[in-house]
Design a protein around this motif. Structure first.
Motif, PDB file in Angstrom:
ATOM      1  N   TYR A  10       6.476  12.467  -1.177  1.00  0.00           N
ATOM      2  CA  TYR A  10       6.490  11.128  -1.794  1.00  0.00           C
ATOM      3  C   TYR A  10       5.187  10.386  -1.489  1.00  0.00           C
ATOM      4  CZ  TYR A  10       8.145   6.293  -2.705  1.00  0.00           C
ATOM      5  OH  TYR A  10       8.302   5.009  -3.161  1.00  0.00           O
ATOM      6  N   MET A  11       4.773  10.436  -0.231  1.00  0.00           N
ATOM      7  CA  MET A  11       3.551   9.730   0.168  1.00  0.00           C
ATOM      8  C   MET A  11       2.311  10.312  -0.520  1.00  0.00           C
ATOM      9  SD  MET A  11       4.305   8.964   4.218  1.00  0.00           S
ATOM     10  CE  MET A  11       2.666   8.329   4.531  1.00  0.00           C
ATOM     11  N   VAL A  18      -2.187   6.083  -6.734  1.00  0.00           N
ATOM     12  CA  VAL A  18      -2.977   4.908  -6.364  1.00  0.00           C
ATOM     13  C   VAL A  18      -4.472   5.217  -6.449  1.00  0.00           C
ATOM     14  CG1 VAL A  18      -3.571   3.372  -4.431  1.00  0.00           C
ATOM     15  CG2 VAL A  18      -1.169   3.833  -4.970  1.00  0.00           C
ATOM     16  N   SER A  19      -4.875   6.381  -5.945  1.00  0.00           N
ATOM     17  CA  SER A  19      -6.300   6.730  -5.987  1.00  0.00           C
ATOM     18  C   SER A  19      -6.799   6.830  -7.426  1.00  0.00           C
ATOM     19  CB  SER A  19      -6.550   8.052  -5.249  1.00  0.00           C
ATOM     20  OG  SER A  19      -6.270   7.874  -3.873  1.00  0.00           O
ATOM     21  N   THR A  20      -5.980   7.407  -8.285  1.00  0.00           N
ATOM     22  CA  THR A  20      -6.358   7.494  -9.705  1.00  0.00           C
ATOM     23  C   THR A  20      -6.495   6.091 -10.296  1.00  0.00           C
ATOM     24  OG1 THR A  20      -5.185   9.586  -9.901  1.00  0.00           O
ATOM     25  CG2 THR A  20      -5.696   8.436 -11.958  1.00  0.00           C
ATOM     26  N   ALA A  21      -5.538   5.232 -10.009  1.00  0.00           N
ATOM     27  CA  ALA A  21      -5.593   3.858 -10.534  1.00  0.00           C
ATOM     28  C   ALA A  21      -6.819   3.127  -9.979  1.00  0.00           C
ATOM     29  CB  ALA A  21      -4.312   3.103 -10.190  1.00  0.00           C
ATOM     30  N   LEU A  22      -7.112   3.329  -8.687  1.00  0.00           N
ATOM     31  CA  LEU A  22      -8.265   2.647  -8.074  1.00  0.00           C
ATOM     32  C   LEU A  22      -9.581   3.114  -8.699  1.00  0.00           C
ATOM     33  CD1 LEU A  22      -7.285   2.616  -4.284  1.00  0.00           C
ATOM     34  CD2 LEU A  22      -7.630   0.601  -5.752  1.00  0.00           C
ATOM     35  N   SER A  23      -9.634   4.386  -9.084  1.00  0.00           N
ATOM     36  CA  SER A  23     -10.878   4.904  -9.669  1.00  0.00           C
ATOM     37  C   SER A  23     -11.130   4.271 -11.035  1.00  0.00           C
ATOM     38  CB  SER A  23     -10.816   6.426  -9.788  1.00  0.00           C
ATOM     39  OG  SER A  23      -9.907   6.795 -10.810  1.00  0.00           O
ATOM     40  N   LYS A  49      -5.194   6.132   4.364  1.00  0.00           N
ATOM     41  CA  LYS A  49      -3.781   6.492   4.215  1.00  0.00           C
ATOM     42  C   LYS A  49      -3.123   5.874   2.993  1.00  0.00           C
ATOM     43  CE  LYS A  49      -3.381   6.236   9.309  1.00  0.00           C
ATOM     44  NZ  LYS A  49      -4.446   5.228   9.578  1.00  0.00           N
ATOM     45  N   ARG A  50      -3.768   4.866   2.404  1.00  0.00           N
ATOM     46  CA  ARG A  50      -3.136   4.114   1.290  1.00  0.00           C
ATOM     47  C   ARG A  50      -1.761   3.598   1.726  1.00  0.00           C
ATOM     48  NH1 ARG A  50      -7.991   3.974  -1.114  1.00  0.00           N
ATOM     49  NH2 ARG A  50      -8.534   5.787  -2.358  1.00  0.00           N
ATOM     50  N   LEU A  51      -1.681   3.154   2.970  1.00  0.00           N
ATOM     51  CA  LEU A  51      -0.400   2.695   3.508  1.00  0.00           C
ATOM     52  C   LEU A  51       0.093   1.433   2.804  1.00  0.00           C
ATOM     53  CD1 LEU A  51       1.887   2.620   5.613  1.00  0.00           C
ATOM     54  CD2 LEU A  51       0.320   1.403   7.157  1.00  0.00           C
TER      55      LEU A  51
END
Lengths: 301, 301
Positions: A10-11, A18-23, A49-51
């Protein structure tokens, strides 16, 4: 919404989303000086960690919302977290040359560019929050509350206040009370914000927002105490940094004030209470939040 | 709403109201490290023309809104302007020791404190915007658009982008096109934001928002060209700073590219067009906006 595969799947899944969206938070067609875009993306995409985004999404899903609707705010909180690291690493602040094994922003782009990249990330985070309304139709009144919370939890009464107190603490003024102020504001505030914002997107009740705030307060503090413990007892290879640095820098920590065993007990107590409070709040699906609390407690890096 | 006393009375009145409101944006009872509060207030209360708050309020009143409702956004834009000056003055940036005859923020509080005070002012500006809804009942959808505009006009596509381009320009890369990019984003963007936000608070039409944007673009650019002209021809006593500094620092300016006379004509042309566009937009009371355009054109400091 949550398939019941293990938490680490899940993490990883959320981290990838999230990383894709941030890019894509600075679209190609936007007219931005290329050096600024590069400096912002360098630190945004430096891993971690994108915590905080995980907590936004987990809280939103716990309350019955979708991860897609939570994504703009998840990106926003990661931008705020990233700006705080970029500014924190500056020569005038902690003067760090490396973060997560990579040269810090100002080592690559220079100090002026790093200051401005941080400023731009902070400002753009508020733009990203608004997209929860623009792209996903979250009611304006809710999004306004998220903007207000972000300004409070990341502002002078929140994270920046914690940074200032931390800086002053390095000059040897620290008491346990001040250490708690620093931890609460420097770390827990943005964690609390993430959870409350996720809940707001899902449209949870005020009582559930309170539960998310308490959960965030407790896991944030436990996270920080665990950091202090790992600095004393951790494995340097797993941590990716030298241990005993707090002792060497004469930084006061939880173990310094209350001892190592009492610190470990405090992490246990805070984690149990955090789990209890989200379990009892009537969420549609609180399991991921419970798993995350346990995961943070047992982490070794 | 506007009593028809002369413009300078109006400007002094607004400046006093704004300064009073700014002195109260960090209420005493808030738990903020005192050094942070002091550093924020030092630069917020250091004077200055309060031009951007004036434009928020004048645009709001032109559209039939009240100055009270415009005040939270007026304070917000001054906080953003102030943070940009605090960061701009840092050693890594322009390295200025004085601003408006007073030591710059980092000279008084140190570099780290100045970076954090700037961060806190920027973050808190968004809190202030939200108060337009909380304290004055401006509809959430409108306030959301103001937040979005602030993030755009002050962010990577706006003011920060202009700062980066300006910094790169100092390394000798400047063309007239780049100079226009710098002026547009470093100066005009926040001016345009101020006007549009004032209009949004008053609830003006989309066509009137466009008129305010064009007016802001034109007076912002005229303001900047006038700055360049005053640096060449102005009175050092009135300006409170040395003239010819652009020439000495080999900074490219409008007079450098198109000559002094053509620069003066450009200021006239932009001012006339700015006045024409607000005159023709059907505002309840555009007179103050017209007077302000004339005032900016004829200023000698």
């Amino acid at each position: 919404m949550n398939n019941r595969h293990p938490l680490d799947n899940y993490m990883n899944e959320i981290s990838d989303i999230v990383s894709t969206a941030l890019s894509d938070v600075l679209p190609k067609e936007w007219d931005i000086p290329s050096s600024l875009k590069e400096a912002m993306n360098y630190s945004l995409m430096a891993g971690g960690k994108r915590l905080r985004p995980l907590l936004v999404i987990a809280a939103c899903e716990a309350g019955g919302g979708t991860r897609e609707a939570a994504l703009p705010v998840a990106c926003a909180v990661e931008m705020v977290h990233t700006y705080s690291l970029v500014h924190d690493d500056l020569p005038a602040m902690d003067n760090d040359d490396f973060r997560r094994g990579k040269p810090t922003n100002h080592k690559v782009f220079g100090e002026a560019a790093a200051i401005l990249a941080g400023d731009a990330l902070l400002t753009h985070a508020f733009y990203s929050v608004i997209q929860a309304s623009r792209k996903h139709g979250i009611p304006a009144e809710r999004v306004l509350s998220i903007v207000e919370d972000l300004a409070v939890y990341a502002g002078p009464r929140g994270m920046v206040g914690g940074q200032v107190a931390d800086m002053e603490g390095e000059q040897g003024l620290t008491s346990l009370e001040q250490l708690e102020y620093i931890h609460l504001h420097k770390t827990s505030d943005l964690i609390m914000f993430s959870l409350i914002a996720g809940g707001r997107i899902a449209g949870v009740t005020d009582e559930q927002l309170d539960a998310l705030r308490t959960y965030g307060h407790h896991i944030g503090l436990a996270f920080q105490i665990q950091d202090d413990i790992l600095d004393l007892t951790g494995d340097e290879t797993k941590l990716g940094k030298k241990t005993q640095s707090d002792v060497k820098q004469q930084k006061v920590t939880y173990p310094y004030f209350i001892g190592l065993e009492a610190s470990k007990e405090e992490v246990e107590r805070l984690t149990s209470e955090a789990k209890a409070v989200v379990t009892g709040a009537g969420f549609a699906d609180p399991l991921r939040l419970i798993e995350i609390a346990d995961f943070l407690k047992s982490r070794d890096h």
